[in-house]
Design an enzyme around this catalytic site. Structure first.
Site, PDB file in Angstrom:
ATOM      1  N   GLU A 289       0.108  -5.388   1.847  1.00  0.00           N
ATOM      2  CA  GLU A 289      -0.238  -4.681   0.702  1.00  0.00           C
ATOM      3  C   GLU A 289      -0.793  -5.659  -0.328  1.00  0.00           C
ATOM      4  O   GLU A 289      -0.481  -6.799  -0.324  1.00  0.00           O
ATOM      5  CB  GLU A 289       1.017  -4.334   0.330  1.00  0.00           C
ATOM      6  CG  GLU A 289       1.046  -3.221  -0.795  1.00  0.00           C
ATOM      7  CD  GLU A 289      -0.095  -2.050  -0.351  1.00  0.00           C
ATOM      8  OE1 GLU A 289      -1.142  -1.958  -0.556  1.00  0.00           O
ATOM      9  OE2 GLU A 289       0.565  -1.003   0.584  1.00  0.00           O
TER      10      GLU A 289
ATOM     11  N   CYS B 264       0.319   2.263   3.584  1.00  0.00           N
ATOM     12  CA  CYS B 264      -0.025   1.635   4.405  1.00  0.00           C
ATOM     13  C   CYS B 264      -1.030   1.599   5.295  1.00  0.00           C
ATOM     14  O   CYS B 264      -1.435   2.531   5.782  1.00  0.00           O
ATOM     15  CB  CYS B 264       1.416   1.718   5.445  1.00  0.00           C
ATOM     16  SG  CYS B 264       1.078   0.522   6.932  1.00  0.00           S
TER      17      CYS B 264
END
Length: 241
Positions: A115, A2
């Site tokens: 992402e 992340c």
């Protein structure tokens, strides 16, 4: 992993969601963290944690923390390796994180995170979120200072786990996202954490329903709500799925 996320909630909303106990009214606060749609490592992010003193009840707090954990034994702020994420499989045994697993666990609130799906040399950005509620990333924190003359700095890291299902088609790692029933368990400052607790958080995170959808490329300095708008409105799945 992340490495970018969005968090656009107000102080009032965070207090309502995470049951923050404070001595002041929310309207009197000046948050010391950054809200926005393109939050990056080393920036100050909203961090929820509990602290207690001997003989006193734990108090739940929300404060701004540097997003990249600095272990208490570090002599310098800059480390030789990134610490904005911590692998859940090894956090309880790694020297950088194990003390925080034991006694300094936190939640990082988020609207969702980004992402990138890589195919050859092409990287396609996706925004991943729960449309029904904000996300609660399982995190760890430390208080750090380089010398006794300096002020303490709050630092934090977000735990990650192996991605499964649709998320694994985008990237092999994903944040450990806690369901509501795990918030109090994870934050409880009276519990000495270990790998079993981390594993329980990972197992619980598998029940959190996250939906990815493709978004436009993120400019490094862009920070508007358009960043989380679907590139293909009406679609919340991977192309071709």
């Amino acid at each position: 992993m992340c490495g970018r996320f969005a968090m656009d909630q107000t102080v009032d909303e965070l207090i309502t969601e995470f049951v923050i106990i404070t001595g002041e009214q929310p309207e009197n606060w000046t948050p010391d963290w950054r809200s926005g749609y393109n939050i990056k490592p080393t920036e100050r992010i909203a961090t929820v944690f509990e602290s207690s003193r001997a003989g006193e009840a734990s108090v739940r707090r929300i404060e701004g923390a540097r997003w990249s954990l600095i272990p208490g034994w570090a002599k310098e702020q800059k480390l030789k390796y990134p610490t904005f994420n911590a692998r859940s499989e090894t956090a309880a045994s790694k020297p950088t994180f194990k003390a925080s697993v034991a006694s300094k666990r936190a939640i990082v609130p988020a609207r969702g995170y980004y992402e990138w799906k890589t195919v050859g040399k092409t990287k396609t950005p996706f925004f991943i979120s729960d449309a029904q509620q904000p996300l609660a990333f399982a995190a760890l924190y430390t208080w750090w200072r380089a010398s006794p003359e300096q002020e303490w700095m709050l630092t934090t890291t977000i735990l990650t786990r192996q991605a499964v299902g649709t998320l694994a088609e985008i990237h092999d790692r994903t944040p450990v996202t806690l369901p509501r029933h795990m918030h109090d368990v994870w934050l409880d400052a009276t519990v000495v954490g270990d790998q079993h607790l981390v594993d329980a958080a990972v197992d619980a995170s598998l029940d959190v329903g996250l939906a990815p959808y493709e978004v436009a490329p993120l400019g490094r300095d862009a920070d508007g709500s358009e960043l989380i708008e679907p590139l293909f409105p009406g679609s919340s799945a991977l192309p071709g799925a």
